[in-house]
Design a protein around this motif. Sequence first.
Motif, PDB file in Angstrom:
ATOM      1  N   ALA A 158      42.065  52.583  37.523  1.00  7.17           N
ATOM      2  CA  ALA A 158      42.610  51.125  37.791  1.00  7.17           C
ATOM      3  C   ALA A 158      43.610  51.266  38.553  1.00  7.17           C
ATOM      4  CB  ALA A 158      43.255  50.509  36.245  1.00  7.17           C
ATOM      5  N   THR A 159      43.855  50.223  39.405  1.00  8.96           N
ATOM      6  CA  THR A 159      44.928  50.489  40.490  1.00  8.96           C
ATOM      7  C   THR A 159      46.427  49.947  39.992  1.00  8.96           C
ATOM      8  OG1 THR A 159      43.309  49.597  42.091  1.00  8.96           O
ATOM      9  CG2 THR A 159      45.744  49.578  42.852  1.00  8.96           C
ATOM     10  N   PRO A 160      47.301  50.996  40.148  1.00  7.19           N
ATOM     11  CA  PRO A 160      48.658  50.620  39.231  1.00  7.19           C
ATOM     12  C   PRO A 160      49.357  49.369  40.096  1.00  7.19           C
ATOM     13  CG  PRO A 160      48.843  52.404  40.769  1.00  7.19           C
ATOM     14  CD  PRO A 160      47.295  52.178  40.669  1.00  7.19           C
ATOM     15  N   ALA A 161      50.150  48.854  39.237  1.00 11.90           N
ATOM     16  CA  ALA A 161      51.003  47.571  39.670  1.00 11.90           C
ATOM     17  C   ALA A 161      51.930  48.218  40.827  1.00 11.90           C
ATOM     18  CB  ALA A 161      51.601  47.000  38.815  1.00 11.90           C
ATOM     19  N   PRO A 162      52.196  47.106  41.872  1.00 17.67           N
ATOM     20  CA  PRO A 162      53.089  47.569  42.941  1.00 17.67           C
ATOM     21  C   PRO A 162      54.487  47.425  42.313  1.00 17.67           C
ATOM     22  CG  PRO A 162      52.357  45.396  43.118  1.00 17.67           C
ATOM     23  CD  PRO A 162      51.693  46.065  42.120  1.00 17.67           C
ATOM     24  N   ALA A 163      55.565  47.989  42.902  1.00 18.64           N
ATOM     25  CA  ALA A 163      56.845  48.056  42.608  1.00 18.64           C
ATOM     26  C   ALA A 163      57.357  46.693  42.225  1.00 18.64           C
ATOM     27  CB  ALA A 163      57.725  48.810  43.431  1.00 18.64           C
ATOM     28  N   ALA A 164      57.186  45.585  43.109  1.00 21.87           N
ATOM     29  CA  ALA A 164      57.400  44.388  43.093  1.00 21.87           C
ATOM     30  C   ALA A 164      56.370  43.413  42.998  1.00 21.87           C
ATOM     31  CB  ALA A 164      58.326  43.913  44.225  1.00 21.87           C
ATOM     32  N   HIS A 194      37.646  45.343  32.547  1.00 21.95           N
ATOM     33  CA  HIS A 194      38.318  46.332  33.139  1.00 21.95           C
ATOM     34  C   HIS A 194      37.511  47.084  34.106  1.00 21.95           C
ATOM     35  CE1 HIS A 194      40.658  50.276  33.309  1.00 21.95           C
ATOM     36  NE2 HIS A 194      41.734  49.425  33.412  1.00 21.95           N
ATOM     37  N   GLU A 195      36.598  47.697  33.279  1.00 18.24           N
ATOM     38  CA  GLU A 195      35.273  48.369  34.072  1.00 18.24           C
ATOM     39  C   GLU A 195      35.071  47.767  35.258  1.00 18.24           C
ATOM     40  OE1 GLU A 195      34.163  50.804  29.897  1.00 18.24           O
ATOM     41  OE2 GLU A 195      32.612  49.257  30.949  1.00 18.24           O
ATOM     42  N   ALA A 196      34.590  46.546  35.153  1.00 19.30           N
ATOM     43  CA  ALA A 196      33.856  45.836  36.402  1.00 19.30           C
ATOM     44  C   ALA A 196      34.906  45.724  37.328  1.00 19.30           C
ATOM     45  CB  ALA A 196      33.253  44.513  35.914  1.00 19.30           C
ATOM     46  N   ALA A 197      36.232  45.494  36.865  1.00 16.80           N
ATOM     47  CA  ALA A 197      37.215  45.028  38.111  1.00 16.80           C
ATOM     48  C   ALA A 197      37.464  46.470  38.836  1.00 16.80           C
ATOM     49  CB  ALA A 197      38.901  44.843  37.423  1.00 16.80           C
ATOM     50  N   ALA A 198      37.618  47.509  38.033  1.00 14.71           N
ATOM     51  CA  ALA A 198      37.921  48.995  38.364  1.00 14.71           C
ATOM     52  C   ALA A 198      36.684  49.267  39.776  1.00 14.71           C
ATOM     53  CB  ALA A 198      37.982  50.153  37.761  1.00 14.71           C
ATOM     54  N   ARG A 199      35.470  49.077  39.205  1.00 19.99           N
ATOM     55  CA  ARG A 199      34.309  49.271  40.252  1.00 19.99           C
ATOM     56  C   ARG A 199      34.418  48.390  41.512  1.00 19.99           C
ATOM     57  NH1 ARG A 199      31.267  49.736  35.210  1.00 19.99           N
ATOM     58  NH2 ARG A 199      30.758  47.491  35.623  1.00 19.99           N
ATOM     59  N   ALA A 200      34.950  47.426  41.366  1.00 14.63           N
ATOM     60  CA  ALA A 200      34.989  46.291  42.720  1.00 14.63           C
ATOM     61  C   ALA A 200      36.352  46.507  43.325  1.00 14.63           C
ATOM     62  CB  ALA A 200      35.190  44.925  42.042  1.00 14.63           C
ATOM     63  N   GLY A 201      37.224  47.414  42.977  1.00 15.64           N
ATOM     64  CA  GLY A 201      38.371  47.906  43.622  1.00 15.64           C
ATOM     65  C   GLY A 201      39.506  47.013  43.350  1.00 15.64           C
ATOM     66  N   ALA A 202      39.436  46.117  42.335  1.00 18.27           N
ATOM     67  CA  ALA A 202      40.397  45.172  41.964  1.00 18.27           C
ATOM     68  C   ALA A 202      41.336  45.474  40.917  1.00 18.27           C
ATOM     69  CB  ALA A 202      39.623  43.932  41.567  1.00 18.27           C
ATOM     70  N   ARG A 203      42.437  44.952  40.706  1.00 20.02           N
ATOM     71  CA  ARG A 203      43.121  45.319  39.819  1.00 20.02           C
ATOM     72  C   ARG A 203      43.305  43.964  38.640  1.00 20.02           C
ATOM     73  NH1 ARG A 203      48.819  44.309  38.903  1.00 20.02           N
ATOM     74  NH2 ARG A 203      49.398  43.450  41.078  1.00 20.02           N
ATOM     75  N   LEU A 204      43.174  44.451  37.304  1.00 20.94           N
ATOM     76  CA  LEU A 204      42.918  43.518  36.287  1.00 20.94           C
ATOM     77  C   LEU A 204      44.313  43.507  35.510  1.00 20.94           C
ATOM     78  CD1 LEU A 204      41.183  41.558  34.651  1.00 20.94           C
ATOM     79  CD2 LEU A 204      40.818  43.393  33.135  1.00 20.94           C
ATOM     80  N   ILE A 205      44.996  42.363  35.511  1.00 19.98           N
ATOM     81  CA  ILE A 205      46.162  41.956  34.562  1.00 19.98           C
ATOM     82  C   ILE A 205      45.989  41.136  33.404  1.00 19.98           C
ATOM     83  CG2 ILE A 205      48.008  42.721  36.300  1.00 19.98           C
ATOM     84  CD1 ILE A 205      48.133  39.691  36.984  1.00 19.98           C
ATOM     85  N   LEU A 206      46.381  41.547  32.333  1.00 16.88           N
ATOM     86  CA  LEU A 206      46.386  40.795  30.902  1.00 16.88           C
ATOM     87  C   LEU A 206      47.481  40.065  30.411  1.00 16.88           C
ATOM     88  CD1 LEU A 206      43.886  40.779  28.872  1.00 16.88           C
ATOM     89  CD2 LEU A 206      44.846  42.976  27.911  1.00 16.88           C
ATOM     90  N   ARG A 207      47.245  38.957  29.476  1.00 14.42           N
ATOM     91  CA  ARG A 207      47.932  38.276  29.029  1.00 14.42           C
ATOM     92  C   ARG A 207      47.188  37.932  27.541  1.00 14.42           C
ATOM     93  NH1 ARG A 207      50.925  39.855  32.207  1.00 14.42           N
ATOM     94  NH2 ARG A 207      52.677  39.086  33.439  1.00 14.42           N
ATOM     95  N   ILE A 208      48.033  38.109  26.270  1.00 14.58           N
ATOM     96  CA  ILE A 208      47.161  37.931  25.110  1.00 14.58           C
ATOM     97  C   ILE A 208      47.938  36.655  24.376  1.00 14.58           C
ATOM     98  CG2 ILE A 208      46.800  38.930  22.839  1.00 14.58           C
ATOM     99  CD1 ILE A 208      45.571  40.424  25.044  1.00 14.58           C
ATOM    100  N   SER A 209      47.224  35.753  24.001  1.00 20.39           N
ATOM    101  CA  SER A 209      47.705  34.507  23.390  1.00 20.39           C
ATOM    102  C   SER A 209      47.894  34.617  21.654  1.00 20.39           C
ATOM    103  CB  SER A 209      46.823  33.223  23.746  1.00 20.39           C
ATOM    104  OG  SER A 209      45.814  33.418  23.059  1.00 20.39           O
ATOM    105  N   ASP A 210      47.111  35.519  21.417  1.00 18.91           N
ATOM    106  CA  ASP A 210      47.303  35.778  19.644  1.00 18.91           C
ATOM    107  C   ASP A 210      46.706  34.483  19.111  1.00 18.91           C
ATOM    108  OD1 ASP A 210      47.633  37.081  17.534  1.00 18.91           O
ATOM    109  OD2 ASP A 210      49.988  36.650  17.262  1.00 18.91           O
TER     110      ASP A 210
END
Length: 371
Positions: free
Chosen positions: A64-70, A104-120
């Motif tokens: 996965a692509t790491p997040a940028p500093a900002a 996550h796997e599909a995003a990585a194959r596409a060169g995309a970054r996936l960010i996640l939020r959980i609503s519980d």
Amino acid sequence: MRESAAERHDRLLDLVRERGSARVSDLASLLGVSPVTARRDVEDLAVRGLLDRVHGSVSWPRDATPAPAAAPGPGAAGPGGGMVLGMLAPSATYYFAEVIRGAHEAAARAGARLILRISDYRPEEDHARTEGLLAAGAEGMLVAPGWRRPGDPAAFGDWITSLPVPTVLLERQPAAGSPLDALDRVCSDHRHGVLLAVRHLVGLGHGAPLLMARADSPTAVAVRSGYEEALSVLKLRAPQDVIDSVPAELAPDGFEDAVLALRDAVTSGVATAALIHNDVDAIQVVQRLAELGVRVPEDLALIAYDDEVAALADTPLTAVAPPKREVGRHATELLVERLAQARGTGGAAPRRHLSLLPELRVRSSCGAPLG
């Protein structure tokens, strides 16, 4: 209000994204929890492929692509021009762990970054968490609202149609004709899964099976409606009303009442087969039935629904397995396609409702030959 484990996992993932890597001891301090809790959280997330763990430290997964500093503003591209995809899920454990892994796997194959939020499973917080994803730079959204009750889509769903980015619904089927029904979506066809289970049990010589099911999630509601449809298709009549199931750890008295109702149905000859949603409940039901003198599969042929841990029971449970990872994968691929269209690199295409078929995994609990 006490922070849930899902919320803490969400914060932990954010911290690792921001830093690229971090020591577990540092994460414990930043999260305000004990080192033991931090290690347990890290192990849980690592098992699900959401983090990499090495020698007391954790890092963002290598694929996965790491997040940028900002964090970039809404609509901004990720590092290297890659797409940034936001995902809202009701949980990062159990059923949705596999959905998230597939995305996550599909995003990585596409060169995309996936960010996640959980609503519980708090649908009243879905909108705010999605706004957080947009603020973090999400250009497109995978949304699995935390609906639990039949009225939740109407009460907590209108905001989804107003999102300013391409959106794909995950494992949610809104009412036909509603505004949400016009969105792209990818779902498991739970009605088909229930039909597989009922048809299999009838094919083994049983009458219509009993259904024991929860009523606290969209999957549970779909299983219940699928049961009615399966009986209609097969021209069967339910042996008795659906037995309402509740989690044993949350409502032990209600769980005991449900097990006793199933025991009575078996010992009185009302039913010789049952379908139970979900398989965690099914394992506990089988254990309690054994204590009450009802054996599986000798006295009761049983199929579980979800297939998360069904194979690990003392008597491995036959189970309906929704294609959870494939749901996440196909939804992400569809979202990437929509974003490519928005960027002008692909032609416009009709909206899609994609239903993926569950499979029946035959084990010992239904009394059938293994296969």
